[in-house]
Design a protein around this motif. Structure first.
Motif, PDB file in Angstrom:
ATOM      1  N   ALA A   1       0.836  -1.208   0.000  1.00  0.00           N
ATOM      2  CA  ALA A   1       0.000   0.000   0.000  1.00  0.00           C
ATOM      3  C   ALA A   1       0.862   1.247   0.000  1.00  0.00           C
ATOM      4  O   ALA A   1       0.563   2.231  -0.694  1.00  0.00           O
ATOM      5  N   ALA A   2       1.946   1.224   0.777  1.00  0.00           N
ATOM      6  CA  ALA A   2       2.842   2.385   0.832  1.00  0.00           C
ATOM      7  C   ALA A   2       3.447   2.665  -0.542  1.00  0.00           C
ATOM      8  O   ALA A   2       3.522   3.824  -0.971  1.00  0.00           O
ATOM      9  N   ASP A   3       3.871   1.600  -1.222  1.00  0.00           N
ATOM     10  CA  ASP A   3       4.410   1.767  -2.579  1.00  0.00           C
ATOM     11  C   ASP A   3       3.370   2.383  -3.511  1.00  0.00           C
ATOM     12  O   ASP A   3       3.668   3.290  -4.285  1.00  0.00           O
ATOM     13  N   GLY A   4       2.149   1.858  -3.415  1.00  0.00           N
ATOM     14  CA  GLY A   4       1.080   2.352  -4.284  1.00  0.00           C
ATOM     15  C   GLY A   4       0.748   3.810  -4.017  1.00  0.00           C
ATOM     16  O   GLY A   4       0.575   4.610  -4.953  1.00  0.00           O
ATOM     17  N   ILE A   5       0.654   4.172  -2.740  1.00  0.00           N
ATOM     18  CA  ILE A   5       0.330   5.560  -2.372  1.00  0.00           C
ATOM     19  C   ILE A   5       1.439   6.504  -2.820  1.00  0.00           C
ATOM     20  O   ILE A   5       1.176   7.547  -3.440  1.00  0.00           O
ATOM     21  N   MET A   6       2.678   6.154  -2.530  1.00  0.00           N
ATOM     22  CA  MET A   6       3.798   7.028  -2.885  1.00  0.00           C
ATOM     23  C   MET A   6       3.942   7.157  -4.395  1.00  0.00           C
ATOM     24  O   MET A   6       4.237   8.238  -4.912  1.00  0.00           O
ATOM     25  N   ASP A   7       3.747   6.069  -5.125  1.00  0.00           N
ATOM     26  CA  ASP A   7       3.870   6.108  -6.577  1.00  0.00           C
ATOM     27  C   ASP A   7       2.844   7.057  -7.184  1.00  0.00           C
ATOM     28  O   ASP A   7       3.165   7.853  -8.069  1.00  0.00           O
ATOM     29  N   ARG A   8       1.620   6.998  -6.693  1.00  0.00           N
ATOM     30  CA  ARG A   8       0.551   7.828  -7.253  1.00  0.00           C
ATOM     31  C   ARG A   8       0.662   9.288  -6.822  1.00  0.00           C
ATOM     32  O   ARG A   8       0.210  10.172  -7.549  1.00  0.00           O
ATOM     33  N   LEU A   9       1.254   9.536  -5.662  1.00  0.00           N
ATOM     34  CA  LEU A   9       1.429  10.915  -5.213  1.00  0.00           C
ATOM     35  C   LEU A   9       2.602  11.612  -5.894  1.00  0.00           C
ATOM     36  O   LEU A   9       2.518  12.788  -6.251  1.00  0.00           O
ATOM     37  N   THR A  10       3.695  10.894  -6.047  1.00  0.00           N
ATOM     38  CA  THR A  10       4.935  11.542  -6.483  1.00  0.00           C
ATOM     39  C   THR A  10       5.161  11.529  -7.988  1.00  0.00           C
ATOM     40  O   THR A  10       5.975  12.318  -8.489  1.00  0.00           O
ATOM     41  N   ALA A  11       4.460  10.657  -8.707  1.00  0.00           N
ATOM     42  CA  ALA A  11       4.670  10.585 -10.158  1.00  0.00           C
ATOM     43  C   ALA A  11       4.289  11.910 -10.817  1.00  0.00           C
ATOM     44  O   ALA A  11       3.163  12.386 -10.689  1.00  0.00           O
ATOM     45  N   ASN A  12       5.232  12.529 -11.493  1.00  0.00           N
ATOM     46  CA  ASN A  12       4.976  13.754 -12.260  1.00  0.00           C
ATOM     47  C   ASN A  12       4.398  14.874 -11.385  1.00  0.00           C
ATOM     48  O   ASN A  12       3.492  15.594 -11.805  1.00  0.00           O
TER      49      ASN A  12
END
Length: 250
Positions: free
Chosen positions: A217-228
């Protein structure tokens, strides 16, 4: 031609901008009124467009429930704060909303993170975008309540539809396991469709451990927040200590 009947018909059709402009034109001396029908129609159409945009902005602001009535003009840009005019200008056209990009604002307590987030959100409202302001701790409680009373699906649809959401004070506390997936679902639903403005006292590099113990979940949240995403790291002493207004303190 009965001008009173025309005015009444415009109001019945809820063309209030046109009606107000038409009434103003009728009140002018004849020599100051539009010379042609085409000019009159152009003036009435412009008035209706201005009226609707203004009232759309008012509705957006009321529904957003922003913490501060902040404006871009009030933002302090200087090297001490690590915030340049160029950065503010780049975000002021709201192109980040059109591109569904996020804005991540970090900095110590009192540096003006929430004020800046609200100023950007306020501007988005005036550009015709729908905005929701969410203070993270309260938001988590609302999600838990929605799960219990069966309204979670409705709340998730509301969050998905908003052009911009503000997550204020992110990562102040670790997320409970059952909240991880809900937050990830929210960000997934909004990915490449809506913008999220996040403020936090912690550097972005520490968000991962603050999110919680579910690495997926942490990976998913961080990926969606920080991408671009646009990243702003505010620096300098607390504005409270410098005697600034409370509005720029968070």
């Amino acid at each position: 031609m009965n001008t009173n009947s025309t005015l009444e018909k415009l109001r019945q059709l809820k063309l209030h901008g046109m009606a107000d402009r038409y009434k103003a034109i009728l009140d002018l001396p004849v020599h100051q009124q539009p010379d042609s029908m085409h000019q009159l129609i152009a003036l009435l159409g412009e008035a209706e467009d201005e009226y609707r945009n203004h009232h759309r902005s008012i509705r957006n602001l009321r529904r957003s429930k922003l913490r501060y009535d902040a404006t871009i003009e009030e933002i302090i840009c200087n090297a001490e704060r690590n915030l340049s005019k160029e950065t503010l200008i780049k975000l002021s056209d709201c192109s980040y909303v059109k591109k569904a990009q996020n804005i991540l604002i970090v900095g110590s307590t009192g540096c003006g993170k929430s004020f800046l987030a609200c100023a950007l959100a306020n501007l988005a409202c005036h550009h015709g975008y729908s905005v929701l302001y969410l203070r993270m701790n309260k938001f988590i409680r609302e999600l838990n309540t929605a799960k219990l009373d069966g309204t979670l699906a409705t709340k998730l649809r509301q969050l998905e539809r908003a052009h911009v959401i503000v997550l204020d004070d992110f990562a102040l506390q670790k997320l409970e396991p059952d909240i991880h997936l809900t937050i990830m679902d929210i960000l997934e639903d909004r990915y490449k469709k809506g913008s999220t403005i996040v403020t936090s006292q912690y550097p972005i590099g520490k968000w991962y451990e603050a999110i919680g113990e579910n690495p997926t979940a942490a990976d998913g949240i961080m990926d969606r927040l920080t991408a671009n995403a646009h990243r702003i790291e505010l620096k300098g002493p607390s504005l409270r200590k410098k005697g600034k207004s409370d509005e720029q303190n968070d």
